[in-house]
Design a protein around this motif. Structure first.
Motif, short mmCIF file in Angstrom:
data_model
loop_
_atom_site.label_atom_id
_atom_site.label_comp_id
_atom_site.label_asym_id
_atom_site.label_seq_id
_atom_site.Cartn_x
_atom_site.Cartn_y
_atom_site.Cartn_z
N GLY A 84 0.75 -0.68 -0.11
CA GLY A 84 0.03 0.35 -0.48
C GLY A 84 0.73 0.80 -0.16
N ARG A 85 0.64 1.58 -0.69
CA ARG A 85 1.26 3.63 -1.50
C ARG A 85 1.31 4.25 -0.04
N ALA A 132 9.49 5.93 -0.67
CA ALA A 132 8.34 7.84 -0.55
C ALA A 132 8.50 8.24 -2.08
N TYR A 133 9.35 8.06 -2.77
CA TYR A 133 8.51 9.16 -4.15
C TYR A 133 8.24 8.22 -5.42
N PRO A 134 8.60 7.05 -5.88
CA PRO A 134 8.74 6.22 -6.90
C PRO A 134 7.02 5.83 -5.77
N ALA A 135 6.43 5.81 -4.87
CA ALA A 135 5.36 5.56 -3.78
C ALA A 135 4.29 6.80 -4.45
N LEU A 136 4.99 8.16 -4.08
CA LEU A 136 3.66 8.82 -4.98
C LEU A 136 3.79 9.16 -5.98
N PRO A 203 -6.02 4.99 -3.55
CA PRO A 203 -6.70 4.38 -3.57
C PRO A 203 -5.66 2.71 -2.86
N ALA A 204 -6.63 2.22 -3.39
CA ALA A 204 -5.57 0.57 -2.94
C ALA A 204 -5.26 0.34 -4.77
N VAL A 205 -4.28 -0.42 -4.15
CA VAL A 205 -3.04 -0.55 -5.73
C VAL A 205 -3.92 -2.16 -6.29
N VAL A 206 -4.11 -2.37 -7.28
CA VAL A 206 -4.88 -3.19 -8.25
C VAL A 206 -3.49 -4.01 -8.18
#
Length: 417
Positions: A84-85, A132-136, A203-206
């Motif tokens: 989860g991001r 953090a950066y790739p997640a955002l 939002p949740a990751v698919v």
């Protein structure tokens, strides 16, 4: 049969849960955390140099800030997709706050500070923040409504500028605030970043393992096949190499030229705060490609202007221009990347680029002090200026050829030819 599962992530089913203003708060949070992590590094560089006088240890200290990105950035994005991001970003902020507070605790008290241990903890804080950066960036298209292009571009600018703005703030504090105080301020910035995320649920990751496997394997092939992507990555790497070499080499250069304890901090601040002036340089280049090409030439000219500059105002002005034009070039090159690769692997390509550009910066941090000892400060400045300008003329025509034959619509999922 596979088409519905591949296109599913693009369907914004979970986006209405997040207010449109959430994008701005995500960018603000990343800006606060990035600046907070960067604050201690000028005092760490100055502390290692003052206590050892070793160019090698100075270079290793500069590289310690970059090493976590090289080691982790290319694969940690998978953590955000798996766990989860939002959760991953928040946990990294807790870790960064604790590690910077621990760095401050090490530097409290009389006697010679344990600079080596402080560098290790500060580097661990950088490592904790790598997801953090790739997640955002991956979450931006799914947050709020409407186009995320402006917010994504702002996030890129924040990421680029943070590498110099944070040290700029820390440079101003050098010799004026206690080292422990500076680290505590950095921890406070990370805590404020955590507060900025309060109430935001990404939002949740698919998760679609069948679709993700071939996408992961296609990242390298897209980079290798597209001249446009290769040229953009090359430009980003050159700029980061020059930035890092200059920032670390400024320690002995400032000591030799001006001899003031605060001279390096002031010079770093001019370079860093100049990055904030990048939007004022938008007139340099009428197209994205022109901004990259002409920007690198101007960057080289700003570095060359430092060679004869003796008056403080002239030196600070040249450093401010160099800082601003560096961000100008990298933001434009990143825009080329965003438009030149399929949306479904855009974050992965940016993650690989992040590792590549920080690797270049780590090489610059290591080699900067050593090149100063071999060539002298003037020789290094001339070398960096020539390398940047020549790269603008040689590497960037490759980008132009790539665009004419492989431009891809930003919203298209077709790969560049």
């Amino acid at each position: 049969m596979g088409m519905p599962t591949v296109s599913a992530p693009a369907t914004p089913t979970a986006a209405p849960r997040v207010r449109p203003a959430a994008r701005s708060r995500l960018v603000l949070s990343h800006a606060l955390a990035s600046v907070g992590m960067s604050l201690p590094w000028p005092l760490l560089l100055d502390g290692v140099w003052s206590s050892t006088g070793s160019e090698s240890l100075l270079g290793l200290t500069g590289a310690a800030r970059m090493a976590p990105y090289v080691l982790f950035s290319w694969w940690v994005a998978a953590l955000a997709d798996r766990f989860g991001r939002g959760r991953v970003v928040r946990q990294t902020l807790w870790l960064r706050t604790a590690l910077l507070a621990g760095t401050a605790a090490l530097l409290v008290g009389p006697g010679v500070p344990p600079w080596g241990y402080a560098v290790v903890l500060a580097s661990a804080a950088v490592a904790a923040g790598t997801p953090a950066y790739p997640a955002l960036m991956a979450a931006m298209p799914t947050v709020g409504s409407g186009s995320s292009r402006r917010a994504s571009g702002l996030l890129v600018t924040v990421e680029v500028a943070s590498f110099v703005v944070g040290p700029a703030v820390g440079g101003l504090a050098l010799g004026r605030l206690a080292p422990a105080t500076v680290c505590l301020v950095g921890a406070g910035f990370c805590a404020a970043a955590l507060l900025a995320l309060r109430g935001i649920r990404l939002p949740a990751v698919v998760n679609d393992h069948a679709a993700s496997a071939p996408e992961a394997s296609s990242v390298v092939s897209v980079i290798c096949r597209s001249a446009r992507v290769r040229g953009a990555v090359a430009a980003i790497c050159v700029v980061n190499f020059v930035n890092a070499a200059l920032l670390v080499a400024l320690v002995p250069i400032a000591d030799d030229r001006w001899g003031s304890h605060t001279a390096y901090g002031t010079a770093t601040a001019a370079f860093g705060f100049g990055a904030l002036g990048a939007p004022l340089l938008a007139w340099i280049g009428r197209t994205v490609i022109g901004r990259v090409h002409l920007g690198m030439v101007v960057f080289g000219g700003a570095l060359f202007a430092l060679v004869p500059a003796a008056w403080p105002v002239a030196v600070l002005a040249a450093l401010a221009l160099a800082g601003g034009i560096a961000v100008h070039v990298e933001a434009a090159a990143t825009e080329l990347l965003q438009d030149g690769v399929p949306d479904r692997i855009r974050s992965a390509v940016l993650g690989v680029t992040d590792s590549a550009m920080v690797s270049a910066a780590a090489v610059g941090s290591l080699s900067g002090p050593l090149l100063v000892s071999l060539w002298g400060g003037t020789g290094l400045l001339v070398g960096l200026a020539l390398a940047t300008a020549v790269a603008g003329f040689i590497a960037l025509p490759t980008v132009v050829r790539g665009v004419t034959g492989s431009a891809v619509d930003p919203g298209s999922s077709a790969e560049p030819s």
